[in-house]
Design an enzyme around this catalytic site. Sequence first.
Site, short mmCIF file in Angstrom:
data_model
loop_
_atom_site.label_atom_id
_atom_site.label_comp_id
_atom_site.label_asym_id
_atom_site.label_seq_id
_atom_site.Cartn_x
_atom_site.Cartn_y
_atom_site.Cartn_z
N LYS A 96 0.84 -1.21 0.00
CA LYS A 96 0.00 0.00 0.00
C LYS A 96 0.87 1.26 0.00
O LYS A 96 0.68 2.17 -0.80
CB LYS A 96 -0.86 -0.04 1.28
N LYS A 128 2.34 -3.89 11.15
CA LYS A 128 0.98 -3.92 11.71
C LYS A 128 1.04 -4.49 13.11
O LYS A 128 1.91 -5.29 13.42
CB LYS A 128 0.08 -4.82 10.84
N1 GLU Z 1 -4.71 1.00 9.71
C1 GLU Z 1 -4.73 1.76 8.50
C2 GLU Z 1 -4.46 0.88 7.30
O1 GLU Z 1 -4.69 -0.29 7.33
C3 GLU Z 1 -3.86 2.99 8.57
C4 GLU Z 1 -2.42 2.75 8.73
C5 GLU Z 1 -1.60 4.00 8.97
O2 GLU Z 1 -2.13 5.09 8.88
O3 GLU Z 1 -0.41 3.84 9.26
O4 GLU Z 1 -4.08 1.32 6.26
#
Ligand code: GLU
Length: 476
Positions: free
Chosen positions: A95, A107
């Site tokens: 991403k 994560k």
């Molecule tokens: N938890 C969100 C995601 O899955 C945001 C992650 C972030 O802002 O670092 O993209």
Amino acid sequence: MARKNEPSFRESVDMMFNRAAALMDLPPGLEEKIRVCNATYTVRFGVRLRGQIQTFVGYRSVHSEHMEPVKGGIRYAMSVNQDEVEALAALMTYKCALVEAPFGGSKGGLCIDPRQYEEHELEQITRRFAYELAKRDLINPSQNVPAPDMGTGEREMAWIADQYARMNTTDINARACVTGKPLNAGGIAGRVEATGRGVQYALREFFRDSQGVAKSGLTGKLDGKRVIVQGLGNVGYHAAKFLSEEDGALITGIIERDGALVSKDGLDVDAVRNWIAKHGGVTGYPDGTYVADGTKVLEEPCDILIPAAMEGVIHLGNAKKIKAPLIIEAANGPITSGADEVLRDKGIVIIPDMYANAGGVTVSYFEWVKNLSHIRFGRMQRRAEETRTQMLVDELERLSADKELGWTLSPGFKQNYLRGADELELVRSGLDDTMRAAYQSMASIWHERADAVDLRTAAYLVSIDRVAKSYRAKGL
Ligand code: GLU
């Protein structure tokens, strides 16, 4: 959520990765280096609550450190496990690469049902979890920066930021150790709505791509499109609200834990959200029809399906029955790799998670930069911009006063044009630009390469290539 006869979430992500990597000419071994998770830390800690010590299990997984800090949310849910955080960390890597946020992927998760605890208990638990992670640099402004995810929000991020600051009293960048904080604790305007806003911008960009729209079999614009959304949490709520209020879409279905609501005339998103906040679910909501088996509504006819709840909700058991020609993955991993193939064979277009929900991390990036620069966006230039535009407006006014020219300024022009952009406008502009650029990088491959069979494969091709390039730049 591992389903019988289907691979686990992490295996599912790996399979999608492998399909794209097989189309690339990567140096031997690099493919595996990119795919595997670098490290996963498991912590078990005790907190004294209600007169006894309760033990909690938490994780922080680091998928790729080709760029640092690594970035990704912290989830509070009973379903949290190692496989899940590793899959989610991998998705963060892809991403961030796709939207050009300069981070590796990470994560975290805590195995907890947050609804079972009082606020002060959650604070104790969160601070203890943050302490365990921070002392190992798994929370750190230059190495690992968490954010909200399912079951967490601004409140938890503020506790984490404060806990880190207490442990690092001389770190001037302490606030950049976590994103998604409240505004008064170093947050940024527009972070809460960011993921939902990103889904809206993604759909707008999709509908500007006539080739893409044609592949889905849809026609026209977002106006009047029938949308079913699964999960009215932070992401689903904002996406549905913006699409209905600003783009003329009709929210014909809302699926929640306790059932679903359907209405062919469209549901009032704010009213449903308020009802859920008061009554704990959609049951009893006076408008629309209530369907007890909510997941069945995923199979209802509509134009756009937005799974915005959790992973694995479209699987081999229901994929064949999905009727929406377009699915946008607002959640991470809502479609299993098996279901992905079934849907592709049916001609359904899927706007993949790593792009669709990247609005959150994009605005997190802006927040992190704001924290490191110690200044609000727009603070230096806003009035200077206003002075320059004032000069132009004065000139136009002078000309329109000349009766012979016969010019008049449109009503409202002066106020609208004069106003310098505030932080929220700048954040939305940066997010919109990011979503458009990322869509273009992915869609050009989708349309040009015959082997890029869908948007997901195209998205993986873009991000794997970017990650590979940064490994190569490091001499790997
Ligand atoms: N938890 C969100 C995601 O899955 C945001 C992650 C972030 O802002 O670092 O993209």
